[in-house]
Structure formats: structure tokens, C-alpha cells
Motif scaffolding. Structure first.
Motif, PDB file in Angstrom:
ATOM      1  N   GLU A 239      54.822  82.169  38.282  1.00  0.00           N
ATOM      2  CA  GLU A 239      53.483  82.498  38.790  1.00  0.00           C
ATOM      3  C   GLU A 239      53.540  83.738  39.679  1.00  0.00           C
ATOM      4  O   GLU A 239      52.591  84.525  39.725  1.00  0.00           O
ATOM      5  N   ASP A 240      54.666  83.918  40.380  1.00  0.00           N
ATOM      6  CA  ASP A 240      54.813  85.093  41.243  1.00  0.00           C
ATOM      7  C   ASP A 240      54.741  86.387  40.432  1.00  0.00           C
ATOM      8  O   ASP A 240      54.161  87.389  40.887  1.00  0.00           O
ATOM      9  N   ALA A 241      55.332  86.391  39.229  1.00  0.00           N
ATOM     10  CA  ALA A 241      55.283  87.593  38.397  1.00  0.00           C
ATOM     11  C   ALA A 241      53.852  87.918  37.981  1.00  0.00           C
ATOM     12  O   ALA A 241      53.427  89.081  37.996  1.00  0.00           O
ATOM     13  N   LYS A 242      53.110  86.891  37.628  1.00  0.00           N
ATOM     14  CA  LYS A 242      51.701  87.098  37.257  1.00  0.00           C
ATOM     15  C   LYS A 242      50.896  87.570  38.460  1.00  0.00           C
ATOM     16  O   LYS A 242      50.051  88.461  38.356  1.00  0.00           O
ATOM     17  N   GLU A 243      51.178  86.972  39.628  1.00  0.00           N
ATOM     18  CA  GLU A 243      50.475  87.361  40.852  1.00  0.00           C
ATOM     19  C   GLU A 243      50.790  88.807  41.212  1.00  0.00           C
ATOM     20  O   GLU A 243      49.904  89.574  41.605  1.00  0.00           O
ATOM     21  N   GLY A 244      52.051  89.212  41.078  1.00  0.00           N
ATOM     22  CA  GLY A 244      52.435  90.582  41.397  1.00  0.00           C
ATOM     23  C   GLY A 244      51.723  91.591  40.523  1.00  0.00           C
ATOM     24  O   GLY A 244      51.219  92.615  41.015  1.00  0.00           O
ATOM     25  N   ALA A 245      51.656  91.325  39.216  1.00  0.00           N
ATOM     26  CA  ALA A 245      50.984  92.243  38.293  1.00  0.00           C
ATOM     27  C   ALA A 245      49.482  92.289  38.557  1.00  0.00           C
ATOM     28  O   ALA A 245      48.867  93.373  38.590  1.00  0.00           O
ATOM     29  N   ASN A 246      48.863  91.110  38.749  1.00  0.00           N
ATOM     30  CA  ASN A 246      47.415  91.070  38.999  1.00  0.00           C
ATOM     31  C   ASN A 246      47.052  91.761  40.310  1.00  0.00           C
ATOM     32  O   ASN A 246      46.056  92.491  40.379  1.00  0.00           O
ATOM     33  N   ALA A 247      47.873  91.541  41.348  1.00  0.00           N
ATOM     34  CA  ALA A 247      47.597  92.168  42.641  1.00  0.00           C
ATOM     35  C   ALA A 247      47.692  93.684  42.540  1.00  0.00           C
ATOM     36  O   ALA A 247      46.879  94.405  43.136  1.00  0.00           O
ATOM     37  N   PHE A 248      48.658  94.167  41.788  1.00  0.00           N
ATOM     38  CA  PHE A 248      48.800  95.616  41.600  1.00  0.00           C
ATOM     39  C   PHE A 248      47.565  96.182  40.900  1.00  0.00           C
ATOM     40  O   PHE A 248      47.004  97.206  41.326  1.00  0.00           O
ATOM     41  N   LEU A 249      47.140  95.535  39.835  1.00  0.00           N
ATOM     42  CA  LEU A 249      45.983  96.028  39.064  1.00  0.00           C
ATOM     43  C   LEU A 249      44.689  95.925  39.853  1.00  0.00           C
ATOM     44  O   LEU A 249      43.775  96.751  39.693  1.00  0.00           O
ATOM     45  N   GLU A 250      44.603  94.899  40.718  1.00  0.00           N
ATOM     46  CA  GLU A 250      43.385  94.682  41.506  1.00  0.00           C
ATOM     47  C   GLU A 250      43.442  95.394  42.850  1.00  0.00           C
ATOM     48  O   GLU A 250      42.510  95.264  43.661  1.00  0.00           O
ATOM     49  N   LYS A 251      44.537  96.128  43.090  1.00  0.00           N
ATOM     50  CA  LYS A 251      44.710  96.918  44.318  1.00  0.00           C
ATOM     51  C   LYS A 251      44.553  96.064  45.580  1.00  0.00           C
ATOM     52  O   LYS A 251      43.804  96.389  46.498  1.00  0.00           O
ATOM     53  N   ARG A 252      45.270  94.938  45.594  1.00  0.00           N
ATOM     54  CA  ARG A 252      45.282  94.050  46.760  1.00  0.00           C
ATOM     55  C   ARG A 252      46.712  93.630  47.049  1.00  0.00           C
ATOM     56  O   ARG A 252      47.617  93.827  46.230  1.00  0.00           O
ATOM     57  N   LYS A 253      46.908  93.051  48.227  1.00  0.00           N
ATOM     58  CA  LYS A 253      48.232  92.562  48.578  1.00  0.00           C
ATOM     59  C   LYS A 253      48.509  91.268  47.819  1.00  0.00           C
ATOM     60  O   LYS A 253      47.656  90.376  47.768  1.00  0.00           O
ATOM     61  N   PRO A 254      49.701  91.138  47.242  1.00  0.00           N
ATOM     62  CA  PRO A 254      50.011  89.905  46.527  1.00  0.00           C
ATOM     63  C   PRO A 254      50.288  88.762  47.480  1.00  0.00           C
ATOM     64  O   PRO A 254      50.706  88.964  48.626  1.00  0.00           O
ATOM     65  N   LEU A 255      50.076  87.557  47.002  1.00  0.00           N
ATOM     66  CA  LEU A 255      50.386  86.344  47.756  1.00  0.00           C
ATOM     67  C   LEU A 255      51.421  85.557  46.950  1.00  0.00           C
ATOM     68  O   LEU A 255      51.089  84.845  46.017  1.00  0.00           O
ATOM     69  N   PHE A 256      52.672  85.741  47.311  1.00  0.00           N
ATOM     70  CA  PHE A 256      53.757  85.102  46.568  1.00  0.00           C
ATOM     71  C   PHE A 256      54.033  83.710  47.131  1.00  0.00           C
ATOM     72  O   PHE A 256      54.097  83.514  48.340  1.00  0.00           O
TER      73      PHE A 256
END
Length: 259
Positions: A239-256
Motif C-alpha cells: 500500500e505504501d508504494a501505491k500511496e507514494g505514487a498517488n501522493a506524487f501525482l496529486e502533489k501532496r505529502k505521502p502518508l506511509f
């Protein structure tokens, strides 16, 4: 009341363990056992983000083992003592999170072997490092001959271990024995700052990178790349990998979350 030989602090998942056997913080049997207990406890924890090791006082990180204990050793006891230390330092090296050493003074013998078992070494400018066991008629027994040669090369490791000479902080930095040199009295603070920055990273990715590096260095390049593919693939399911990619695309800080 008995002295607490290992002082433990925790902040936001970052643990700091202070070797407390002043003035030189020699690694006697009680302190080695305390380290083993700490490693066992943290290895079973899913919330630990990093571990920092440092020494109490201003004189030493750890100035070797307790020489008095050597007087009782014969061949069998020597092998047993060596295996115990190697096993504990191997367990430290295998922890799935970053282990950072804040070297605040003399780092000698078993103290340097302990530091070599960590991931990152931050040294204060005044420190001295050495593996002087040859001057006692023995050799490093807690992994020093093996870890140092892998770190700086066989020739330099032989020169260092054969002579028993000390390195200063800048020499250690140049050879790659330490990763950073900081002013006197600031190593622990620098280590905490770095550890807190790593604590914000995805823990599964940190653990995977550490596994790939530590295990890969022991095998061939092709086998190491095979290991890298395996770890990479496993992380792609997280889930962290998906969160990292989505956060990058959405220009927000990821929540791992480490899942």
C-alpha cells in the motif's frame, strides 16, 4: 543500586541507546547482554523507526572490551566469546530499520566492531578509531576483520589491523569508515536529526533497501540483482508504494503506514 549500563530513550519511534559504563564505556559482559536484550526487543517491534547508539560522557563511545575478561580465556572460551559477540552484532546489523552510530569519543576494538555493524556512522571531529587487538596478541573477534575489509578494501584493512594504529575523524571519513564528521558534542543531535528524517520515509522500502544492500554485497552481481528484483516486486504489492505514487501525482505529502 546497580548502575544502568544501557540508557534507553525514545521519541517518535526513534530509540537512542546510550552505552553507560564510564569513563570509557568498555563493552563488558553485562553491557553486551543488555545490547542483546535491546536488539531482541526492537526486532519484534513493528513501530520502531530507527535506533541510535552513542556513549555516555565525552571521552569515549566505547573503548573496546573488558581486558580483565580476557585473562580467563582459553581456546574454547575464546571461540565462544567471539561467537556470542558476532551473533549479537549480526542481529544488530540485520534489524529492518536504520541503525545510526553517534561516535563521541574513543572508538576502539569491540567498540569499533559495534560501530561497523551499524548502517551509518556520524563522528565528532576529536574522535580516535582503532582495532588495536594485535597489540594484545589477538585479533578483532566480533566481526572486525570481515566488516572492515568489506568496507574499505583488503589492503587498507590489513594495514589498519596489522599496525593497530588509530585513525582520526578526517582519516576515517576519507577511507569511508564513517559517513560524516561533525563538531565536538554534536554527533548525537546530528544522528537524531537524521533518524527523524528517515522516520518519515516508507518503512517497508527502507527495510527492503537495507536487505538488498546487506545481502547483495555477499553474493555475485547477478545474484544480487536477482535479490533486488525480488524485493522490488514485493514492494510493488504494498500500500505504501501505491500511496507514494498517488501522493506524487496529486502533489501532496505521502502518508506511509508500513503496509
Amino acid at each position: 543500586m546497580m548502575q544502568e549500563v544501557l540508557i534507553i530513550e525514545e521519541e517518535n519511534g526513534v530509540f537512542t541507546a546510550v552505552l553507560n559504563n564510564p569513563p570509557m564505556n568498555t563493552l563488558h559482559a553485562e553491557l553486551i547482554d543488555a545490547l542483546a536484550d535491546l536488539i531482541d526487543t526492537l526486532s519484534a517491534s513493528s513501530t520502531t523507526k530507527a535506533l541510535i547508539l552513542t556513549g555516555s560522557g565525552e571521552k569515549a563511545f566505547a573503548a573496546g572490551a573488558d581486558i580483565n575478561e580476557f585473562l580467563t580465556l582459553d581456546s574454547a572460551r575464546g571461540r565462544e566469546m567471539s561467537k556470542k559477540g558476532q551473533d549479537i552484532f549480526d542481529a544488530l546489523s540485520s534489524l529492518p530499520f536504520p541503525v545510526i552510530c553517534a561516535l563521541n569519543g574513543y572508538t576502539l576494538g569491540a567498540g569499533l566492531e559495534l560501530a561497523l555493524a551499524t548502517d551509518i556512522r556520524i563522528a565528532e571531529e576529536q574522535i580516535k578509531l582503532g582495532l588495536p587487538e594485535v597489540n594484545l596478541g589477538i585479533i578483532p573477534g566480533y566481526g572486525g576483520t570481515q566488516r572492515l575489509s568489506r568496507l574499505i578494501g583488503i589492503g587498507k584493512a590489513k594495514e589498519f589491523i596489522f599496525s593497530g594504529d588509530y585513525l582520526n575523524a578526517e582519516e576515517a571519513l576519507r577511507l569511508g569508515v564513517v559517513e560524516k564528521v561533525v563538531p565536538r558534542g554534536t554527533a548525537c543531535e546530528a544522528a537524531k536529526e537524521f533518524a527523524q528524517s528517515l522516520a518519515k520515509k516508507p518503512p517497508l522500502a527502507i527495510a527492503g533497501a537495507k536487505k538488498a544492500i546487506n545481502q547483495g554485497i555477499e553474493i555475485s552481481l547477478s545474484k544480487g540483482q536477482e535479490l533486488e528484483r525480488k524485493v522490488f516486486g514485493e514492494l510493488c504489492d504494498s500500500e505504501d508504494a501505491k500511496e507514494g505514487a498517488n501522493a506524487f501525482l496529486e502533489k501532496r505529502k505521502p502518508l506511509f503506514r508500513g503496509v
